[in-house]
Design a protein around this motif. Structure first.
Motif, PDB file in Angstrom:
ATOM      1  N   CYS A 250      35.580  33.616  34.585  1.00  0.00           N
ATOM      2  CA  CYS A 250      36.052  34.877  35.169  1.00  0.00           C
ATOM      3  C   CYS A 250      35.080  35.332  36.256  1.00  0.00           C
TER       4      CYS A 250
ATOM      5  N   LEU B  91      38.991  45.304  34.790  1.00  0.00           N
ATOM      6  CA  LEU B  91      39.835  44.342  34.073  1.00  0.00           C
ATOM      7  C   LEU B  91      40.969  45.034  33.325  1.00  0.00           C
TER       8      LEU B  91
ATOM      9  N   ALA C 204      35.485  38.281  37.963  1.00  0.00           N
ATOM     10  CA  ALA C 204      35.830  39.687  38.223  1.00  0.00           C
ATOM     11  C   ALA C 204      34.679  40.467  38.855  1.00  0.00           C
TER      12      ALA C 204
END
Length: 192
Positions: free
Chosen positions: A73, A92, A75
């Motif tokens: 991930c 998220l 993010a």
């Protein structure tokens, strides 16, 4: 709603200990997936020892590519630096409204959790699964209702140790997955 455990870290590099913990958390909790959230900069650590973000992300992708319950991930690459977990959770949660997020952390991080930005909000609103770390067996926050201590193998492997072994010219192949070891070796990471 799928339940996702967020395992934050620099992953500089990701090693078998990270993968063993993620897999054990899947086996011993109600998690559906573990996402390895590659952090551009942990505000409690120095940045100078980090490889570039995309190189660390690539190693995580290589490490988890054969397990559909594990995911890389990025993010935090799209958020302000330094990275704060509370902002990542909000980001998220907004992006993936069909998922329930919780945190995975070592007992060493739980011991200093009260130094994190908005830690009270996090612990009151998110479930936290904690795995044991050497020397951190008694944490004052362990009794909080949203904290669950999970009995998984205690890993005493660190990315710092791996980097130092590489600098000294030692073989680290069994501390990494084969694809990560191959990539790291081909790129000559951590050799100097």
């Amino acid at each position: 709603m799928r339940k996702i455990g967020l395992f934050f870290g620099s992953f500089n590099p990701i090693h078998v200990g990270h993968l063993i913990i993620g897999n054990a958390m899947l086996a011993h909790t109600d998690l559906d997936e573990v996402w390895y959230v590659v952090s551009p900069h942990n505000p409690l650590k120095e940045r100078k020892t980090l490889l570039a973000d995309q190189q660390r992300l690539q190693m995580v992708r290589l490490a988890v590519e054969d397990n559909y319950h594990l995911r890389a991930c990025d993010a935090e690459f799209h958020l302000p630096v330094p990275s704060y977990t509370v902002l990542t959770l909000a980001h998220l949660g907004e992006k993936y409204r069909d998922k329930q997020f919780c945190l995975l952390m070592g007992s060493d991080n739980l011991a200093t959790f009260d130094r994190w930005r908005n830690w009270e909000y996090i612990i009151d609103h998110y479930q936290i699964y904690v795995y044991p770390r050497p020397g951190y067996t008694d944490c004052k926050l362990a009794s909080h209702g949203n904290v669950t201590m999970v009995d998984v193998p205690m890993m005493d492997i660190s990315s710092t140790y791996i980097r130092e072994q590489i600098r000294q010219g030692h073989d680290v192949r069994y501390l990494l997955t084969e694809p990560v070891y191959k990539y790291l070796t081909e790129m000559h990471f951590y050799e100097k």
